[in-house]
Design an enzyme around this catalytic site. Sequence first.
Site, PDB file in Angstrom:
ATOM      1  N   ARG A 164      74.401  35.542  -6.042  1.00 34.73           N
ATOM      2  CA  ARG A 164      73.183  35.053  -5.375  1.00 34.73           C
ATOM      3  C   ARG A 164      71.934  35.721  -5.959  1.00 34.73           C
ATOM      4  O   ARG A 164      70.949  35.937  -5.259  1.00 34.73           O
ATOM      5  CB  ARG A 164      73.253  35.266  -3.855  1.00 34.73           C
ATOM      6  CG  ARG A 164      74.410  34.573  -3.178  1.00 34.73           C
ATOM      7  CD  ARG A 164      74.333  33.061  -3.297  1.00 34.73           C
ATOM      8  NE  ARG A 164      75.468  32.421  -2.640  1.00 34.73           N
ATOM      9  CZ  ARG A 164      76.612  32.105  -3.268  1.00 34.73           C
ATOM     10  NH1 ARG A 164      76.743  32.356  -4.562  1.00 34.73           N
ATOM     11  NH2 ARG A 164      77.606  31.554  -2.618  1.00 34.73           N
ATOM     12  N   SER A 234      74.788  28.575   4.881  1.00 38.55           N
ATOM     13  CA  SER A 234      75.150  29.987   5.076  1.00 38.55           C
ATOM     14  C   SER A 234      73.878  30.833   5.155  1.00 38.55           C
ATOM     15  O   SER A 234      73.094  30.852   4.213  1.00 38.55           O
ATOM     16  CB  SER A 234      76.020  30.476   3.922  1.00 38.55           C
ATOM     17  OG  SER A 234      77.206  29.719   3.837  1.00 38.55           O
ATOM     18  N   GLU A 330      70.331  35.149   3.210  1.00 36.69           N
ATOM     19  CA  GLU A 330      70.173  34.366   1.986  1.00 36.69           C
ATOM     20  C   GLU A 330      68.811  33.693   1.892  1.00 36.69           C
ATOM     21  O   GLU A 330      68.200  33.684   0.826  1.00 36.69           O
ATOM     22  CB  GLU A 330      71.282  33.302   1.882  1.00 36.69           C
ATOM     23  CG  GLU A 330      72.605  33.857   1.391  1.00 36.69           C
ATOM     24  CD  GLU A 330      73.515  32.762   0.850  1.00 36.69           C
ATOM     25  OE1 GLU A 330      72.994  31.769   0.307  1.00 36.69           O
ATOM     26  OE2 GLU A 330      74.739  32.895   0.981  1.00 36.69           O
TER      27      GLU A 330
END
Length: 342
Positions: A164, A234, A330
């Site tokens: 990520r 998510s 995130e």
Amino acid sequence: MSAAKLSYPLKMHNTLGLAQTCHTLHEAHCCEELISLSQSAYDGDKPMLVLGGGSNLVFTEDYDGVVIKVLSKGIAVSEDEDHFYLTVQAGESWHGLVEYCLARNMPGLENLALIPGTVGAAPIQNIGAYGVEFCQVCDWVEYQDLSTATLIRLDNTACEFGYRESIFKQQLKNRIVITQVQIKLAKHWRPLLSYGPLQHLEAETVTPQAIFDCVCQVRQEKLPDPQVIGNVGSFFKNPLISAQQYLNLMKQHSDIVGYAQDDGRIKLAAGWLIDQAGLKGTSVGGAAVHKAQALVLINQGNATGENICDLAKKVMAEVEAKFGVKLEPEPRVMGRQGEINL
């Protein structure tokens, strides 16, 4: 090029459905417009936000800046003996690209089906799912460096991809706009079935379509449709911990879910941690932890960005108290002048 609008509503431009506004909004329908509008905004006196699908944003206040909505489209395909090469404009839908490749017998993206957002956003977050990450199919990324007004192309290695992570989230943050990417797909296709629900498929007989169908089914069962229930997918990264910490946690939680990484660390399933902390269904204001998938925070219809952030902080605090593991969000959290810390 569309006309700018003052106090433009952003509710339809973020998948959480948060009812904030921005000072000005421009739509960029081609690469040239994207570069021109972004450069002009960057050189101006207002904050600037480049917006793709809005699936990775939490607006906490009205944004006192210029939003550039990326709508550039186009896919060009070339090939050599071993690979297909797809040059894809930043505004293309990521899932649409996966479908495009599958329909033309160019497999390799099927594990990444139904990830929301645009192609231009994919390198920033190094999107990934079911054992595949964007970095595994990326040949190069092209961007406009707004600080120098130059167009630059980085090969895969130069993008500094991580879990990520990428150079676009670090050194180049807030000074570039991605214009297009090139995807590289091997003609000798090999299925990647090591992750979760794909493990029951037979490598010798499975088809790319079967993997695509399985991924779509699982995602649709686990993740609420943002068109129906506001969410960003998510909300937390799967935390990476040392092997020793994992062994210590296993002594107390024998069913803890973890995946060994190449560097020796263990990636934990954040959803499992949140679930085990008893947080499914927990709510703050109009925000809640989804009852079917603990990794997802939802807008129940009247949530504010502040509700979402307060709920995220509660989840992070309770998981750390129970497991000694810190969760990282995130999505980007946006304040009036730009990105803020949760």
